[in-house]
Design a protein around this motif. Structure first.
Motif, short mmCIF file in Angstrom:
data_model
loop_
_atom_site.label_atom_id
_atom_site.label_comp_id
_atom_site.label_asym_id
_atom_site.label_seq_id
_atom_site.Cartn_x
_atom_site.Cartn_y
_atom_site.Cartn_z
N THR A 171 5.03 -16.61 0.54
CA THR A 171 6.41 -17.01 0.80
C THR A 171 7.28 -15.79 1.10
N LEU A 172 7.11 -14.73 0.30
CA LEU A 172 7.90 -13.51 0.50
C LEU A 172 7.60 -12.86 1.85
N ALA A 173 6.34 -12.93 2.27
CA ALA A 173 5.94 -12.24 3.50
C ALA A 173 6.77 -12.69 4.70
N HIS A 174 7.11 -13.96 4.73
CA HIS A 174 7.85 -14.48 5.88
C HIS A 174 9.34 -14.17 5.81
N ASP A 175 9.79 -13.63 4.68
CA ASP A 175 11.19 -13.23 4.55
C ASP A 175 11.40 -11.74 4.78
N VAL A 176 10.28 -11.02 5.00
CA VAL A 176 10.36 -9.57 5.17
C VAL A 176 10.53 -9.24 6.65
N PRO A 177 11.62 -8.57 7.04
CA PRO A 177 11.84 -8.26 8.45
C PRO A 177 10.93 -7.14 8.98
N ASP A 178 10.47 -6.28 8.07
CA ASP A 178 9.62 -5.17 8.48
C ASP A 178 8.22 -5.71 8.79
N VAL A 179 7.81 -5.63 10.04
CA VAL A 179 6.53 -6.20 10.47
C VAL A 179 5.35 -5.54 9.75
N ARG A 180 5.42 -4.22 9.60
CA ARG A 180 4.31 -3.50 8.93
C ARG A 180 4.17 -3.95 7.48
N LEU A 181 5.29 -4.06 6.77
CA LEU A 181 5.24 -4.50 5.38
C LEU A 181 4.77 -5.94 5.29
N ARG A 182 5.21 -6.79 6.24
CA ARG A 182 4.78 -8.18 6.24
C ARG A 182 3.27 -8.28 6.40
N ASP A 183 2.72 -7.47 7.31
CA ASP A 183 1.28 -7.48 7.52
C ASP A 183 0.53 -7.02 6.27
N GLU A 184 1.10 -6.05 5.57
CA GLU A 184 0.45 -5.57 4.34
C GLU A 184 0.45 -6.66 3.26
N LEU A 185 1.56 -7.40 3.15
CA LEU A 185 1.62 -8.49 2.19
C LEU A 185 0.60 -9.58 2.52
N LEU A 186 0.50 -9.92 3.80
CA LEU A 186 -0.46 -10.95 4.20
C LEU A 186 -1.89 -10.46 4.01
N ALA A 187 -2.11 -9.15 4.19
CA ALA A 187 -3.44 -8.60 3.94
C ALA A 187 -3.79 -8.70 2.46
N ALA A 188 -2.80 -8.48 1.60
CA ALA A 188 -3.03 -8.63 0.15
C ALA A 188 -3.36 -10.08 -0.17
N CYS A 189 -2.69 -11.00 0.50
CA CYS A 189 -2.99 -12.42 0.30
C CYS A 189 -4.42 -12.73 0.72
N ALA A 190 -4.84 -12.14 1.84
CA ALA A 190 -6.20 -12.38 2.33
C ALA A 190 -7.23 -11.88 1.32
N ARG A 191 -6.94 -10.76 0.65
CA ARG A 191 -7.86 -10.25 -0.38
C ARG A 191 -7.97 -11.23 -1.53
N LEU A 192 -6.85 -11.82 -1.93
CA LEU A 192 -6.87 -12.81 -3.01
C LEU A 192 -7.67 -14.04 -2.58
N GLU A 193 -7.49 -14.45 -1.32
CA GLU A 193 -8.21 -15.62 -0.82
C GLU A 193 -9.71 -15.38 -0.80
N SER A 194 -10.12 -14.19 -0.35
CA SER A 194 -11.55 -13.89 -0.27
C SER A 194 -12.18 -13.76 -1.65
N ALA A 195 -11.36 -13.49 -2.67
CA ALA A 195 -11.89 -13.32 -4.02
C ALA A 195 -12.21 -14.63 -4.71
#
Length: 301
Positions: free
Chosen positions: A203-227
């Motif tokens: 949810t937070l990732a889509h509220d972040v205007p910084d594209v790089r930070l948004r990608d990092e948040l979504l990458a962290a989500c992907a790690r949780l999903e793969s776990a």
């Protein structure tokens, strides 16, 4: 199927003895009854959960498949049927439990194919032609659905088909709740916090205007999903869009469509569209089935 006769997260226990799951299952029964009256054209429908699936205050002695209490009603004009305790083998619903198949009578009070312990309540509601269908989940009767007319008439194939269809939909909903409970029980209690954090991060990732930070948040989500230990995202993996995963992630925490829309900055109609699309891709019939399927596919933790 032959017709017999003449024609999110678990919550704590509430003050009435019901749990979050029990309240959810009761809502499933109400939805099935509403669908039944709409599809078969019969004006009255009622039913309830059997044994251990019923709220504590509505259980009959013995539990299991011993019987149930009628707890949900659609189209009734009196309170005669509400809370009526039905024993296995007794009356029309009890016969449906005992046989584990649909049963019907053209004229309830005159029928010789059922016992008549409940005639007074049925007569008080003015019912004559009645159909009862058991909801069987993994070989166990978990609920009974009735549909009825206030005049003696043979109930045709349309009524039977509609009743069986409603029972099958309820069966899938109850089975999905079972699967969700098993997944929850198999994981450590702390895993629920991981899932909550995952939903919050998406949810937070889509509220972040910084594209790089948004990608990092979504990458962290992907790690949780793969776990989560689900199916790896390789060939044949379910192709959900990021927004479909976002919606399912919120739904998995028990959020309503309106709450999901508010969290993600979407319109409720858009949330419904994403949810329908995700359910179709996952082969799910309900929101809960979709969440379970997404977790098994490694799309949610």
């Amino acid at each position: 199927m032959r017709i017999e006769g003449t024609a999110g997260r678990a919550e704590g226990e509430a003050a009435d003895g019901t749990t979050g799951r029990a309240r959810g299952e009761a809502a499933d029964v109400r939805e099935a009854l509403a669908a039944l009256t709409h599809s078969c054209g019969l004006p009255v429908a009622f039913g309830g959960l059997t044994g251990d699936d019923a709220p504590a205050a509505a259980r009959t002695p013995g539990g299991g498949d011993a019987g149930f209490r009628i707890s949900q009603l659609v189209g009734t004009t009196t309170r005669a049927l509400r809370g009526l305790a039905i024993s296995s083998g007794s009356g029309l619903g009890g016969k449906a439990i005992a046989l584990a198949r649909p049963v019907a009578v053209t004229d309830y009070r005159a029928s010789r194919t059922i016992s008549h312990e409940y005639d007074a309540a049925v007569a008080a509601e003015g019912l004559r032609s009645v159909l009862a269908v058991p909801v069987v989940v993994r070989r166990r009767v978990r609920a009974v659905l009735y549909a009825a007319l206030r005049e003696p008439a043979a109930l045709g194939d349309r009524a039977l088909t509609a009743a069986v269809g409603a029972a099958q939909e309820l069966e899938r909903s109850l089975a999905a709740r079972d699967d969700a409970d098993r997944l929850r029980a198999a994981a450590p209690a702390a895993w629920e916090e991981v899932r909550a954090a995952h939903a919050h991060l998406r949810t937070l990732a889509h509220d972040v205007p910084d594209v790089r930070l948004r990608d990092e948040l979504l990458a962290a989500c992907a790690r949780l999903e793969s776990a989560c230990g689900g199916t790896a995202r390789g060939d044949g993996a379910v192709g959900l869009s990021p927004r479909e995963v976002d919606v399912l992630s919120c739904v998995s925490r028990g959020a309503t469509n309106a709450a999901v829309a508010d969290r993600l900055g979407l319109r409720p109609e858009t949330v419904k569209a994403y949810l329908r699309s995700a359910m179709r891709k996952l082969g799910a019939h309900t929101r809960l089935e979709a969440v379970v399927a997404a977790r098994r596919a490694g799309l949610l933790p």
